[in-house]
Design a protein around this motif. Sequence first.
Motif, PDB file in Angstrom:
ATOM      1  N   ILE A 108     -11.759  -1.642   1.875  1.00  0.00           N
ATOM      2  CA  ILE A 108     -10.554  -2.415   2.185  1.00  0.00           C
ATOM      3  C   ILE A 108      -9.589  -2.440   0.998  1.00  0.00           C
ATOM      4  N   SER A 109     -10.026  -1.928  -0.134  1.00  0.00           N
ATOM      5  CA  SER A 109      -9.149  -1.932  -1.308  1.00  0.00           C
ATOM      6  C   SER A 109      -7.944  -1.023  -1.108  1.00  0.00           C
ATOM      7  N   HIS A 110      -8.087   0.022  -0.277  1.00  0.00           N
ATOM      8  CA  HIS A 110      -6.955   0.914  -0.021  1.00  0.00           C
ATOM      9  C   HIS A 110      -5.791   0.147   0.597  1.00  0.00           C
ATOM     10  N   LEU A 111      -6.109  -0.870   1.390  1.00  0.00           N
ATOM     11  CA  LEU A 111      -5.065  -1.673   2.028  1.00  0.00           C
ATOM     12  C   LEU A 111      -4.589  -2.785   1.099  1.00  0.00           C
ATOM     13  N   LEU A 112      -5.521  -3.446   0.435  1.00  0.00           N
ATOM     14  CA  LEU A 112      -5.176  -4.669  -0.287  1.00  0.00           C
ATOM     15  C   LEU A 112      -4.748  -4.435  -1.732  1.00  0.00           C
ATOM     16  N   CYS A 113      -5.206  -3.375  -2.340  1.00  0.00           N
ATOM     17  CA  CYS A 113      -4.972  -3.199  -3.773  1.00  0.00           C
ATOM     18  C   CYS A 113      -3.822  -2.266  -4.103  1.00  0.00           C
ATOM     19  N   HIS A 114      -3.209  -1.651  -3.079  1.00  0.00           N
ATOM     20  CA  HIS A 114      -2.121  -0.728  -3.392  1.00  0.00           C
ATOM     21  C   HIS A 114      -0.871  -1.470  -3.825  1.00  0.00           C
ATOM     22  N   SER A 115      -0.735  -2.711  -3.333  1.00  0.00           N
ATOM     23  CA  SER A 115       0.482  -3.471  -3.615  1.00  0.00           C
ATOM     24  C   SER A 115       0.249  -4.423  -4.784  1.00  0.00           C
ATOM     25  N   LYS A 116       1.147  -4.355  -5.754  1.00  0.00           N
ATOM     26  CA  LYS A 116       1.092  -5.273  -6.885  1.00  0.00           C
ATOM     27  C   LYS A 116       2.169  -6.352  -6.769  1.00  0.00           C
ATOM     28  N   LYS A 117       2.803  -6.411  -5.590  1.00  0.00           N
ATOM     29  CA  LYS A 117       3.885  -7.371  -5.389  1.00  0.00           C
ATOM     30  C   LYS A 117       3.324  -8.746  -5.047  1.00  0.00           C
ATOM     31  N   SER A 118       4.056  -9.744  -5.391  1.00  0.00           N
ATOM     32  CA  SER A 118       3.647 -11.117  -5.068  1.00  0.00           C
ATOM     33  C   SER A 118       4.418 -11.674  -3.886  1.00  0.00           C
ATOM     34  N   ASN A 119       5.341 -10.859  -3.328  1.00  0.00           N
ATOM     35  CA  ASN A 119       6.173 -11.343  -2.224  1.00  0.00           C
ATOM     36  C   ASN A 119       5.682 -10.858  -0.869  1.00  0.00           C
ATOM     37  N   ASN A 120       4.417 -10.468  -0.759  1.00  0.00           N
ATOM     38  CA  ASN A 120       3.877 -10.053   0.531  1.00  0.00           C
ATOM     39  C   ASN A 120       3.896 -11.222   1.500  1.00  0.00           C
ATOM     40  N   LYS A 121       4.266 -10.945   2.764  1.00  0.00           N
ATOM     41  CA  LYS A 121       4.414 -11.993   3.775  1.00  0.00           C
ATOM     42  C   LYS A 121       3.222 -12.090   4.717  1.00  0.00           C
ATOM     43  N   LEU A 122       2.204 -11.277   4.511  1.00  0.00           N
ATOM     44  CA  LEU A 122       1.084 -11.207   5.445  1.00  0.00           C
ATOM     45  C   LEU A 122       0.393 -12.562   5.588  1.00  0.00           C
ATOM     46  N   GLN A 123       0.304 -13.035   6.855  1.00  0.00           N
ATOM     47  CA  GLN A 123      -0.361 -14.299   7.160  1.00  0.00           C
ATOM     48  C   GLN A 123      -1.640 -14.112   7.964  1.00  0.00           C
TER      49      GLN A 123
ATOM     50  N   PRO B  76      -4.682   1.966   6.666  1.00  0.00           N
ATOM     51  CA  PRO B  76      -3.330   2.342   6.235  1.00  0.00           C
ATOM     52  C   PRO B  76      -2.871   1.439   5.094  1.00  0.00           C
ATOM     53  N   ARG B  77      -1.670   1.700   4.628  1.00  0.00           N
ATOM     54  CA  ARG B  77      -1.038   0.819   3.645  1.00  0.00           C
ATOM     55  C   ARG B  77       0.009  -0.036   4.356  1.00  0.00           C
ATOM     56  N   LEU B  78       0.214  -1.230   3.858  1.00  0.00           N
ATOM     57  CA  LEU B  78       1.152  -2.173   4.481  1.00  0.00           C
ATOM     58  C   LEU B  78       2.294  -2.472   3.526  1.00  0.00           C
ATOM     59  N   SER B  79       3.493  -2.613   4.127  1.00  0.00           N
ATOM     60  CA  SER B  79       4.630  -3.042   3.323  1.00  0.00           C
ATOM     61  C   SER B  79       4.619  -4.561   3.206  1.00  0.00           C
ATOM     62  N   SER B  80       5.451  -5.070   2.379  1.00  0.00           N
ATOM     63  CA  SER B  80       5.530  -6.523   2.183  1.00  0.00           C
ATOM     64  C   SER B  80       6.160  -7.228   3.375  1.00  0.00           C
TER      65      SER B  80
END
Length: 864
Positions: A468-483, A448-452
Motif C-alpha cells: 500500500i506504500s505505492h499509494l500512500l507514500c508517493h505524495s509528500k503533500k499535506s493538502n491531501n483531501k482524502l477522507q 494506482p497513485r492518487l492526486s490531492s
Amino acid sequence: MDSNNIIWKRKYVFAMMLSTLCMICSCCDERDKEILLKFKEGVTDPSGLLSSWKQEQDCCQWKGVRCHNITARVIHLTLECDYYDVAEALVHDDYYLQKCLTGDINLSLLDMEYLQSLDLSFNDFTTISSDSTVNSSILNYIDLSNNEYLSLKSLEWLSRIPSLEYIDLSNINLRMETNWLHWMTVLPSLVELSLDSCKLEDISPSLDYANFSTSLQYIELHNNYFHSELPKWIFNLSSHVLEIDLSSNYFMGQLPNMLPNLHSLTSLKLYGNYLNGSIPDWIGQLQYLTTFAISHNYFSGFFPTNLGNLSSLDTLMAHGNLFTGVVSERNFAKLKNLKILSLESPYITFDFDPLWIPPFQLDELYIAPLHPTLPQWLYTQTSLIDLQIGNSRISFEADDNNNNFWRFASTIQHLELRNTTIEGDLSEAFLNSSIILLTSNNFKGGLPRLSSNVVFFQLYNSSLSGSISHLLCHSKKSNNKLQYLDLSHNNLSGGLTDCWMNWKSLRYVNLGGNNLSGNIPPSMALLSNLTSLHLHENNLSGDISSSSLQYCRSLSILNVRKNSFSGNIPKWMPQSIRIVQLRSNKFIGNIPSQICQMPLLIVLDVAYNRISGHIPKCLNNITSFVDMHYSTSWIFYTFYGRTGFFIYRDDLILLVKGQQSDYYSNLKLMRMVDLSSNNLTGTMSPQLFSLSQLHFLNLSHNRLTGTIPKEIGNMTQLESLDLSKNELTGEIPESMSSLSFLSNLNLSFNNLRGQIPSGTQLQSFSELSYIGNADLCGPPLPKNCSNHGDDTKASGENDDDDGDESDFLSCLYMGLGVGFASGFWGVCGAIFFSRKCRHAYFRFLYDLRDRFYVLLLTNLNSFR
C-alpha cells in the motif's frame, strides 16, 4: 389626466400614512392574533421556534408570520423547521432527528380570512383537529409535508377550500384515506398535487377518467403502495399536464398502445415498478418531453429508435430493464439537449460507429454492458462529470489506450467502474477524480497513485497485489483531501506503511481481507479525524494496547477481528467508541473497567481470545444497553458534487445466532455483547442481566460458575442467549419465560438441574438447547420429571435451605442406624454371654410357643 394623477397621489399618500402608522403601533388584527395563540397552545415547541409569539408583541413581527403591508392581516404562515437537515434524514432512514413543533395542528388557522399560504413542513405534528367549519376562500398553498408521525383518516376538509392551487402532503400517513382521489378532483383550481410516500393503496385503476380541473399541471404519487395495474385515468388527464411521477410503487402491466391526451407532457417518471412489455411508439411523439425515467422495471423488446427524435429530452434513464437487440447512434440521433443518459440491460449490444460524434454533451453517463472496447464517442464528452460503467468486459489493446482512458477519466469528478474486467496495469494510472468507486473488478498489478483532489476512494474486491506504500507514500503533500479509503478484499501484502502523516483528512480506513502484516505504525497517531478503522482478516500483530491508535480520539469503530494482535484489551478507547470488534486474536488479561465508561457502545465483541478474570459488573453503566429512549446517531459519510450528494454508511460482519451476517443500514439498531471462547471465571452478576436493551448475549465456552440470576427476565429485548459449555448450576429461572423475543437459546453442557419451566416458549427450542445437563428434565428433553417429584419439589427451595435439610436428614438416618446396631448387639451379647439370661430367654420362647398352640386350637374348634 391631472385629476387621475391627483387621485393616485392621494391614494399613495394614504397608503404611506397607513404603513407608517402600522410601523408605529401594533397593527396585527386581533382575531388573527387570537387564532395564532390558540394554535400555539396546542403544540410543543422544544426548539423555541415560537419564542417570539408573545401576547404583548405585534403578531406581524412574530417569526414565520407575514402580514399585508396595508391591511396588516396575516397572509402567509411559514413554520418550516429550520433545524431539519434533509441529507441527514436520508442517512438516518427513520427521521430520528430533532425537529421543531410537535402536537396538534388546529385547523382554525384556516379561519384567518386573508391567509394565502400555510407551510408547516418538516415538523413532528401528530394530529389535526378542527374547531371550525374550515371555509377558506383565499388560501391557495398548503404544505404539511414531512410530518412523518402525522396520520390523517380523511382529506374531506381540503375540499372546502376551493381556492387551493398547491397541495403537498408528502410523507404523511394517508393509508386510512381511501377516498383521496375524489377529494382532490373537486378542487377547481388545483395546479400541483404532491402525495409522495403517503402509504396510499387505492388509486382506482379501472376508472377511465378522474375529473381533475383543467388547470392541473403536476401530479406526484412517488413511493406509495399501489399494487395494481397502471390507472387508466392517468393517461386521460388534461393536455395541460406537464409532469407525472408514479415511480417507486408496485404498478404492474404495460403502457397503453394508444396515444394519450398528454401532448404537453414534459416529465414522465415510472421507475421502480413492475411494468413490462415494450415501449410504445407514442413516447417518441411527445415533443416537449424533457425527462423520461423508466429504470428498474421489466420493459423488454427493442429499445425504441424514435426516442432519438425527442430533441427536448435532457434526461433518459432506462437502466435495469430487459431490453434486447442492438443500440446504436440511431437511438440518439437528434438528442441535442441530452445531459443525463443511463441505459443498461444484460441482453443489449452497443454498436456505435467509431466515427460518430454525438449531438449532445453529457453531464452524467451510466452505460452497460460494454464489450470489447469503450465507444470512441465517449472521449468527445468534455462536459462529463459523472461516469459509471458496469458489468462490462473491456480490453485495451495497448498501453497507450489504457493511458488514454485514465487520462480522460482524470477530468471526471465522479468515476465508477464496477463488475468489469479491464486489462492493463492499474499501478501506472494516476487518478484525479474527486469520487472514485472501482468495485468488484479484476484489475492487474498494484495500486494506482492518487492526486490531492481525491476525496473518496473505494477499490475493494479486486485482485490487486503489492504494497500500500505505492499509494500512500508517493505524495509528500499535506493538502491531501482524502477522507474515505477502502482497499478491502484484495491481495495486498507488506506492512501498514508509515506514511499516514500525509493523509490527515482520513475519516474512514478499510484494509480488511488482505495479507498485510506487521504492527500499527507510529504515523497513524496523526489521524485525528479517523472515526472508522477496519483492519480485519489480515496477519497483523503487536500489542495494540500501547499502539499509536490511542491518539485517535475520534475513533468510533475499531474492527481488528481475525488477526494476531496480542497484549491486553486497550484501556485508551475514547468515550465516542460505538463498536469494538477484537474477536479471534491473542488478547490476554482482564476486560478493563474502562469499557463501562463508553455510553455509545453498541457492539462489544472479544470472542475467541485468551481473556481471563471476571465479567465486569459495571456493564449496566453503558447507556445504550439499558435506556430504551437512547438512540445513537449512526456514522455516515456524505460527499457532495455537482450532481448532488451521496451517502455511505458503515457496515460490519457479525457472528449472530451461529451465522455470519453483514449489517448495514440496520447496524445502528444492534446491541450485542460476545465474550465467548475465552477463560472467563466467576459468577454472572445480576447487574449483567439488567441490560434491558441488549439483543444478543454470548458467554459460551468459558469457565463461568454459579446460577443463572433471576434478573435475566429484565432483558426484554433479548433475541439470542448462549451460555453453553460453562460450569453453571442450579435451575433455569422462571423469569426467563418472559423473554418474548428470544428466538435462539443454548444452555447445553452445564450442570443445570430441575425442570425446564413449563407452559412457556422455552419448550419450543430443540433438545440441543439443553443437552449435557444430566439433572435437567421436562420437555423438550425426553427425561420425565415425575420420577423425581420429591427431589424436584425440594430443589425449589433456596440452596441454603437445601443444604440444611440434607445435613439434618443425614444425621437422623445415621443416628437411627447406630441406635439399632447398639440395641441389637446389646441383646445378643446378654443372651450368649450370661447363663441366667440365656435360660430365661429360652423359657420365654417355650412359653410363647405353648400360648400360641392353645390359641390356635381354640379358634379351630369354634369353626366346627
